[in-house]
Motif scaffolding. Structure first.
Motif, mmCIF file in Angstrom:
data_model
loop_
_atom_site.group_PDB
_atom_site.id
_atom_site.type_symbol
_atom_site.label_atom_id
_atom_site.label_comp_id
_atom_site.label_asym_id
_atom_site.label_seq_id
_atom_site.Cartn_x
_atom_site.Cartn_y
_atom_site.Cartn_z
ATOM 1 N N LEU A 1 -31.752 -8.524 -5.416
ATOM 2 C CA LEU A 1 -32.406 -7.469 -4.648
ATOM 3 C C LEU A 1 -33.467 -8.044 -3.721
ATOM 4 O O LEU A 1 -33.555 -7.675 -2.548
ATOM 5 N N ALA A 2 -34.270 -8.967 -4.248
ATOM 6 C CA ALA A 2 -35.303 -9.604 -3.423
ATOM 7 C C ALA A 2 -34.664 -10.340 -2.246
ATOM 8 O O ALA A 2 -35.145 -10.253 -1.106
ATOM 9 N N LEU A 3 -33.581 -11.050 -2.520
ATOM 10 C CA LEU A 3 -32.901 -11.790 -1.463
ATOM 11 C C LEU A 3 -32.274 -10.833 -0.455
ATOM 12 O O LEU A 3 -32.314 -11.074 0.764
ATOM 13 N N GLY A 4 -31.697 -9.735 -0.939
ATOM 14 C CA GLY A 4 -31.111 -8.748 -0.042
ATOM 15 C C GLY A 4 -32.149 -8.111 0.864
ATOM 16 O O GLY A 4 -31.900 -7.870 2.051
ATOM 17 N N VAL A 5 -33.335 -7.830 0.307
ATOM 18 C CA VAL A 5 -34.421 -7.264 1.112
ATOM 19 C C VAL A 5 -34.858 -8.254 2.190
ATOM 20 O O VAL A 5 -35.054 -7.888 3.362
ATOM 21 N N LEU A 6 -35.009 -9.531 1.808
ATOM 22 C CA LEU A 6 -35.408 -10.553 2.780
ATOM 23 C C LEU A 6 -34.379 -10.685 3.903
ATOM 24 O O LEU A 6 -34.741 -10.808 5.075
ATOM 25 N N LEU A 7 -33.111 -10.674 3.542
ATOM 26 C CA LEU A 7 -32.066 -10.748 4.560
ATOM 27 C C LEU A 7 -32.125 -9.546 5.494
ATOM 28 O O LEU A 7 -31.912 -9.678 6.708
ATOM 29 N N THR A 8 -32.425 -8.393 4.940
ATOM 30 C CA THR A 8 -32.450 -7.164 5.741
ATOM 31 C C THR A 8 -33.632 -7.133 6.698
ATOM 32 O O THR A 8 -33.475 -6.777 7.875
ATOM 33 N N VAL A 9 -34.806 -7.504 6.209
ATOM 34 C CA VAL A 9 -36.000 -7.374 7.057
ATOM 35 C C VAL A 9 -36.150 -8.516 8.054
ATOM 36 O O VAL A 9 -36.830 -8.367 9.074
ATOM 37 N N THR A 10 -35.541 -9.682 7.768
ATOM 38 C CA THR A 10 -35.689 -10.826 8.676
ATOM 39 C C THR A 10 -34.532 -10.997 9.652
ATOM 40 O O THR A 10 -34.596 -11.838 10.539
ATOM 41 N N LYS A 11 -33.472 -10.208 9.499
ATOM 42 C CA LYS A 11 -32.325 -10.354 10.407
ATOM 43 C C LYS A 11 -32.712 -9.915 11.814
ATOM 44 O O LYS A 11 -33.724 -9.214 12.007
ATOM 45 N N ILE B 1 -37.301 -5.291 10.647
ATOM 46 C CA ILE B 1 -38.703 -4.934 10.831
ATOM 47 C C ILE B 1 -39.625 -6.152 10.748
ATOM 48 O O ILE B 1 -40.766 -6.094 11.199
ATOM 49 N N LEU B 2 -39.146 -7.233 10.147
ATOM 50 C CA LEU B 2 -39.910 -8.490 10.109
ATOM 51 C C LEU B 2 -39.028 -9.624 10.645
ATOM 52 O O LEU B 2 -38.929 -10.686 10.042
ATOM 53 N N GLN B 3 -38.421 -9.385 11.750
ATOM 54 C CA GLN B 3 -37.425 -10.310 12.305
ATOM 55 C C GLN B 3 -37.940 -11.754 12.333
ATOM 56 O O GLN B 3 -39.009 -12.042 12.837
ATOM 57 N N ASN B 4 -37.141 -12.643 11.725
ATOM 58 C CA ASN B 4 -37.471 -14.067 11.718
ATOM 59 C C ASN B 4 -36.161 -14.836 11.674
ATOM 60 O O ASN B 4 -35.539 -14.964 10.624
ATOM 61 N N ILE C 1 -35.856 -18.005 9.081
ATOM 62 C CA ILE C 1 -35.727 -17.629 7.671
ATOM 63 C C ILE C 1 -34.380 -16.962 7.414
ATOM 64 O O ILE C 1 -33.698 -17.261 6.418
ATOM 65 N N TYR C 2 -33.988 -16.071 8.312
ATOM 66 C CA TYR C 2 -32.717 -15.363 8.115
ATOM 67 C C TYR C 2 -31.538 -16.333 8.110
ATOM 68 O O TYR C 2 -30.655 -16.233 7.256
ATOM 69 N N GLN C 3 -31.530 -17.269 9.044
ATOM 70 C CA GLN C 3 -30.413 -18.209 9.121
ATOM 71 C C GLN C 3 -30.334 -19.090 7.873
ATOM 72 O O GLN C 3 -29.240 -19.357 7.357
#
Length: 226
Positions: A42-52, A56-59, A62-64
Motif C-alpha cells: 500500500l505504501a509503495l502504491g501510494v508513492l507510485l500514485t503521488v509521484t507519477k 500531486i507530488l510529481q517526481n 523517484i517514480y522511475q
C-alpha cells in the motif's frame, strides 16, 4: 461416515493430524506475509500514485526508480525469486525453511504485485475529485485518506482478495524448500509417495479456501461500492 472415508481415502484419514498442521501452517504463512505485504504494498502504491507524472507530488526520478523496481520483481517467476532470496531470508529470519523462513520470499513476491493493484485502484479515482480536494487546500494526507482511498476502496478490496489467493499459491510453492504447509505435504506424501488421495484432498481444500476468500471479498466490495 468415518468408515466410508477410511475406505475411500485411507492415506488421508491416517494422517489427519498432519493435515491439520499443514493447513494451519499455510494459513499462518498467508496471514503473516499478507499483513506485511499489504502495509508495504500500500505504501509503495501510494508513492507510485503521488509521484507519477501528473501526480500531486510529481517526481519523475523517484517514480522511475520505484516503477522499475516493481516491474523487475514482478517479472521474476516466483519459484526463481524463492531461491534468489533464500540468503535474505536466512539473514532476517535466521532460517530459510519452515514457516518462519517462508515469510520473506512470500513478501518479496506479494509486495510488488499488491503495489501495482493499489496503484491501479487509486488511478481509477475521478480526477475531478482530486482537483476539488486540492482546491480546498487539503493536505496530501487528507487527499489520500479522505478523498482517494474511500473512492478506490472497492477495487482495493478486490485487489486484497487477488493478493491473498496469489499468496496461497505461493505458499504451496515454498513447500519445495521445506517450509511446511499443504504444499510441502503434497510433495512429501502426494508426489514422493504416490498417494493420489492426498493430492486430491489437498486440491479440494485449496479450492474451498479460495472460494471462501473470493466470496467474502466480493461481499465486502459490494458493501462499500458507492
Amino acid at each position: 461416515m468415518q468408515e466410508l472415508l477410511n475406505n475411500w481415502i485411507p492415506n488421508v484419514m491416517s494422517q489427519l493430524p498432519d493435515f491439520y498442521k499443514a493447513i494451519g501452517d499455510t494459513l499462518l504463512m498467508v496471514v503473516w506475509s499478507g499483513a506485511i505485504s499489504f502495509v508495504l504494498g500500500l505504501a509503495l502504491g501510494v508513492l507510485l500514485t503521488v509521484t507519477k507524472p501528473g501526480g500531486i507530488l510529481q517526481n519523475r526520478v523517484i517514480y522511475q526508480i520505484l516503477d522499475k523496481l516493481v516491474s523487475l520483481f514482478r517479472s521474476i517467476p516466483f519459484i526463481i525469486l524463492l531461491t534468489w532470496v533464500l540468503p535474505v531470508s536466512r539473514a532476517i529470519m535466521g532460517t530459510a525453511i519452515y514457516v518462519r523462513g517462508a515469510i520473506v520470499p512470500l513478501v518479496f513476491g506479494a509486495v510488488p504485485f499488491f503495489a501495482r493493484i493499489a496503484e491501479s485502484a487509486f488511478s481509477e479515482v475521478d480526477p475531478g475529485l482530486l482537483e476539488a480536494a486540492i482546491s480546498t487546500g487539503a493536505t496530501t494526507r487528507q487527499i489520500i485518506v479522505d478523498a482517494v482511498f474511500p473512492q478506490a476502496l472497492p477495487s482495493f478490496i478486490r485487489g486484497v482478495v487477488l493478493t491473498i489467493i496469489s499468496l496461497i499459491g505461493y505458499s504451496a510453492m515454498v513447500g519445495t524448500i521445506g517450509a511446511g504447509g499443504i504444499g510441502d505435504m503434497a510433495i512429501q506424501y502426494g508426489y514422493n509417495r504416490y498417494e493420489t488421495g492426498v493430492l486430491v484432498v489437498i486440491v479440494i481444500i485449496l479450492i474451498v479456501i479460495v472460494q471462501i476468500i473470493q466470496w467474502i471479498g466480493d461481499w465486502f466490495a459490494r458493501k462499500v461500492t458507492h
